[in-house]
Write an enzyme that holds these catalytic residues in place. Structure first.
Site, PDB file in Angstrom:
ATOM      1  N   ILE A  65       0.808  -1.321   0.027  1.00  0.00           N
ATOM      2  CA  ILE A  65       0.028   0.070  -0.033  1.00  0.00           C
ATOM      3  C   ILE A  65       0.891   1.189   0.213  1.00  0.00           C
ATOM      4  O   ILE A  65       1.494   1.393   0.916  1.00  0.00           O
ATOM      5  CB  ILE A  65      -0.962   0.068   1.401  1.00  0.00           C
ATOM      6  CG1 ILE A  65      -1.722  -1.259   1.301  1.00  0.00           C
ATOM      7  CG2 ILE A  65      -1.696   1.392   1.548  1.00  0.00           C
ATOM      8  CD1 ILE A  65      -2.660  -1.459   2.295  1.00  0.00           C
ATOM      9  N   ASP A  66       0.720   1.971  -1.245  1.00  0.00           N
ATOM     10  CA  ASP A  66       1.757   3.320  -1.050  1.00  0.00           C
ATOM     11  C   ASP A  66       0.857   4.412  -0.638  1.00  0.00           C
ATOM     12  O   ASP A  66      -0.129   4.384  -0.235  1.00  0.00           O
ATOM     13  CB  ASP A  66       2.282   3.321  -2.447  1.00  0.00           C
ATOM     14  CG  ASP A  66       1.092   3.772  -3.691  1.00  0.00           C
ATOM     15  OD1 ASP A  66       0.203   4.125  -3.140  1.00  0.00           O
ATOM     16  OD2 ASP A  66       1.394   3.634  -4.675  1.00  0.00           O
TER      17      ASP A  66
END
Lengths: 74, 307
Positions: free
Chosen positions: A32-33
């Site tokens: 998850i960025d």
């Protein structure tokens, strides 16, 4: 339970598998960025009817669950 | 033309000159603003006092509004924000992050806030936090880039927010301007287009590289670092590619890139420099003053009338 709801949001929004998500998972490991995180925060705010402050450093699922439970109590 | 962007900023044409680290200084920003657009000084990784000098230089050259871009990954961002608040520039644009917690302070100083957004969610969030407009920048842009292209991002951001949207990434002529407006933009931002401008400080070698670039001369380096950068191909990019392929470390990668903007923009070193550029470089063939460039850009536009 907050964790279950958070997990449900993650599964739906980011097509993660339920078994991938534990309290200890951190966002980086989950792939998850920062952009995903913005989207996620918006969904969680809607889901729990809270506002998540900009300054919050959320790195793990545990951070999120703890933040939400304290925000709900306040 | 009077649209919401022009009204918001008190400018004649809704055309921003995108912030380019080392390249867009006070002189370039002032020239673009004098020509009726919005010039923007790049904060980049510079120290606060360097940006103050550029702001003061721009103020000497124009009374028209101009902006400063704050790069939120900069180690000096707090200083730069302080300087911008003290100097009270017309607007700030922000990049590489979420400027949410600073918006109130800017507004108290009468400064408009226009974040660059690479996704719909961040655009919505910025609107909710009081941003005056957003710049939807696709990954055709030069320098650090996001995931989505302008064609994809711009209409979705336009649909998602009611504040005005500026389209950026891949624009270098009136067709690009009009395409952005068709996709919902009320303004455009161009960077690469202004590199060859007379008032631009970039080294002559840099300008020529942009002017002579073909469609496929632009490449992306450093995808594996998580901070991909769009640049013109040269010896440095080939070295970076080779390093990436051979499984080089982040540290080696950063060591090669260190100082490479100074080498391109100031020294014009064709081998060691990092010549950041948008994908549209192949379409950028015009030299001239900023005023001439804006005239050429808008003359045949169906959406913006050049007067």
């Amino acid at each position: 339970m907050i964790f279950e709801k958070v997990k449900a949001v993650l599964v739906e929004e980011l097509t993660l598998g339920e078994d991938e998500i534990t309290m200890e998972s951190n966002f980086e490991e989950l792939g998850i960025d920062s952009l995903d995180l913005v989207e996620l925060v918006m969904k969680l705010e809607e889901e729990f009817d809270i506002t998540i402050e900009e300054s919050e450093e959320l790195k793990t699922i545990k951070d999120v669950v703890e933040y939400i439970s304290s925000a709900k109590e306040a | 033309m009077e649209n919401r962007i022009c009204q918001l900023l008190g400018i004649k044409y809704p055309v921003f000159q995108g912030a380019m680290a080392w390249v867009s200084d006070g002189k370039l920003a002032a020239a673009v603003s004098e020509a009726g657009g919005l010039g923007i000084i790049a904060g980049g990784n510079a120290e606060g006092e360097i940006i103050r000098k550029e702001i003061q230089e721009a103020k000497k050259l124009t009374e028209k509004p101009f902006g400063v871009n704050i790069m939120l990954l900069s180690p000096h961002k707090e200083e730069v924000i302080k300087v911008v608040l003290e100097e009270k520039v017309a607007c700030v644009t922000t990049g590489a992050g979420n400027p949410g917690k600073y918006i109130e302070a800017f507004h108290e100083a009468g400064i408009k806030v226009i974040p660059v957004v690479p996704s719909v969610a961040l655009a919505k969030k910025m609107e909710r936090l009081g941003a005056d407009a957003v710049i939807a920048e696709g990954n055709e842009a030069g320098g650090h880039i996001g995931k989505l292209s302008t064609m994809v991002l711009l209409p979705q951001v336009s649909d998602a927010v009611s504040i005005p949207v500026i389209g950026a990434g891949g624009i270098a002529d009136h067709r690009g301007v009009d395409a952005a407006f068709t996709l919902g933009a009320e303004g455009v931002q161009l960077g690469t287009y202004f590199i060859p401008a007379e008032e631009c400080r970039a080294h002559e070698n840099y300008k020529n590289l942009v002017l002579e670039a073909s469609d496929i001369d632009v490449t992306v380096t450093g995808r594996f670092t998580g901070h991909p950068v769009q640049v013109l191909r040269n010896k440095l990019t080939r070295k970076l590619d080779a390093l990436e392929k051979s499984g080089g470390s982040m540290e080696e990668f950063e060591a090669l890139g260190r100082g490479s903007l100074y080498q391109s923009v100031i020294l014009g070193d064709l081998e060691k420099g990092s010549f950041m550029s948008g994908q549209i470089a192949g379409l950028v063939t015009r030299k001239g003053t900023c005023s001439e460039l804006i005239e050429a850009l808008l003359t045949d536009s169906r959406y913006i009338s050049y007067k």
